[in-house]
Design a protein around this motif. Structure first.
Motif, mmCIF file in Angstrom:
data_model
loop_
_atom_site.group_PDB
_atom_site.id
_atom_site.type_symbol
_atom_site.label_atom_id
_atom_site.label_comp_id
_atom_site.label_asym_id
_atom_site.label_seq_id
_atom_site.Cartn_x
_atom_site.Cartn_y
_atom_site.Cartn_z
ATOM 1 N N THR A 91 0.847 -1.195 0.000
ATOM 2 C CA THR A 91 0.000 0.000 0.000
ATOM 3 C C THR A 91 0.882 1.245 0.000
ATOM 4 O O THR A 91 0.767 2.096 0.874
ATOM 5 C CB THR A 91 -0.955 0.009 1.207
ATOM 6 N N ASN A 92 1.755 1.330 -0.984
ATOM 7 C CA ASN A 92 2.594 2.519 -1.149
ATOM 8 C C ASN A 92 1.777 3.610 -1.817
ATOM 9 O O ASN A 92 1.185 3.391 -2.868
ATOM 10 C CB ASN A 92 3.815 2.207 -2.015
ATOM 11 N N LYS A 93 1.784 4.777 -1.209
ATOM 12 C CA LYS A 93 1.044 5.905 -1.790
ATOM 13 C C LYS A 93 1.801 6.453 -2.992
ATOM 14 O O LYS A 93 3.027 6.421 -3.036
ATOM 15 C CB LYS A 93 0.845 6.997 -0.746
ATOM 16 N N ILE A 94 1.031 6.981 -3.937
ATOM 17 C CA ILE A 94 1.604 7.604 -5.123
ATOM 18 C C ILE A 94 2.461 8.786 -4.657
ATOM 19 O O ILE A 94 2.017 9.602 -3.853
ATOM 20 C CB ILE A 94 0.488 8.105 -6.067
ATOM 21 N N PRO A 95 3.709 8.905 -5.152
ATOM 22 C CA PRO A 95 4.563 10.025 -4.717
ATOM 23 C C PRO A 95 3.911 11.383 -4.985
ATOM 24 O O PRO A 95 3.271 11.579 -6.015
ATOM 25 C CB PRO A 95 5.823 9.858 -5.568
ATOM 26 N N LEU A 96 4.076 12.278 -4.060
ATOM 27 C CA LEU A 96 3.602 13.657 -4.107
ATOM 28 C C LEU A 96 2.092 13.793 -3.934
ATOM 29 O O LEU A 96 1.618 14.767 -3.381
ATOM 30 C CB LEU A 96 3.999 14.360 -5.415
ATOM 31 N N LEU A 97 1.318 12.850 -4.418
ATOM 32 C CA LEU A 97 -0.134 13.009 -4.474
ATOM 33 C C LEU A 97 -0.918 11.997 -3.656
ATOM 34 O O LEU A 97 -2.111 12.180 -3.427
ATOM 35 C CB LEU A 97 -0.593 12.914 -5.932
ATOM 36 N N GLY A 98 -0.299 10.917 -3.224
ATOM 37 C CA GLY A 98 -0.996 9.829 -2.555
ATOM 38 C C GLY A 98 -1.754 10.240 -1.302
ATOM 39 O O GLY A 98 -2.895 9.829 -1.087
ATOM 40 N N ASP A 99 -1.132 11.044 -0.466
ATOM 41 C CA ASP A 99 -1.805 11.508 0.757
ATOM 42 C C ASP A 99 -3.043 12.345 0.421
ATOM 43 O O ASP A 99 -4.089 12.205 1.057
ATOM 44 C CB ASP A 99 -0.855 12.336 1.622
ATOM 45 N N LEU A 100 -2.918 13.187 -0.579
ATOM 46 C CA LEU A 100 -4.042 14.014 -1.010
ATOM 47 C C LEU A 100 -5.193 13.153 -1.500
ATOM 48 O O LEU A 100 -6.352 13.384 -1.142
ATOM 49 C CB LEU A 100 -3.598 14.982 -2.108
ATOM 50 N N PHE A 101 -4.890 12.129 -2.314
ATOM 51 C CA PHE A 101 -5.936 11.259 -2.835
ATOM 52 C C PHE A 101 -6.632 10.491 -1.708
ATOM 53 O O PHE A 101 -7.847 10.308 -1.727
ATOM 54 C CB PHE A 101 -5.367 10.262 -3.845
ATOM 55 N N GLN A 102 -5.873 10.050 -0.713
ATOM 56 C CA GLN A 102 -6.481 9.328 0.407
ATOM 57 C C GLN A 102 -7.410 10.237 1.215
ATOM 58 O O GLN A 102 -8.452 9.803 1.681
ATOM 59 C CB GLN A 102 -5.397 8.737 1.316
ATOM 60 N N LYS A 103 -7.039 11.503 1.371
ATOM 61 C CA LYS A 103 -7.881 12.447 2.101
ATOM 62 C C LYS A 103 -9.109 12.848 1.296
ATOM 63 O O LYS A 103 -10.219 12.920 1.830
ATOM 64 C CB LYS A 103 -7.085 13.700 2.472
#
Length: 110
Positions: free
Chosen positions: A91-103
């Motif tokens: 479950t590696n988040k997409i670099p730069l944007l992964g946290d934003l997409f999860q929120k």
């Protein structure tokens, strides 16, 4: 997240990245049996596809091959990163944007 959850959700996690239609298929098939692994990858893929479409419109305005190639390479790398994470069961988040997409898409899968 245990190994059984990952194995059950791996197929739909991969499907989520293939096309926007694949993301919708993974989302709707995940509604009956909520799988956290699939939900994670649906959020990441949905964010990538929506950003891809929005940025594609903006990039199209410039009408420059250098910008277009850079844009395609950037998104190809991000999609490959996401697919490789789904294939490997991570479950590696997409670099730069992964946290934003999860929120942004936290209501998906709840």
């Amino acid at each position: 997240m245990d190994q059984n959850t990952i194995e059950e959700g791996k197929q739909m996690g991969i499907v989520a990245y293939l096309t926007l239609l694949g993301t919708l298929i993974a989302f709707f098939t995940n509604q009956d049996k909520r799988n956290a692994f699939t939900t994670f990858h649906v959020r990441q893929a949905l964010g990538l596809w929506l950003l891809f479409l929005a940025m594609g419109y903006v990039v199209g305005i410039f009408d420059d091959w250098n910008i277009t190639y850079s844009w395609w390479i950037f998104f190809s790398v991000l999609f490959i990163y996401g697919i490789m994470g789904a294939i490997s069961g991570k479950t590696n988040k997409i670099p730069l944007l992964g946290d934003l997409f999860q929120k942004l898409f936290k209501s998906i899968g709840q």
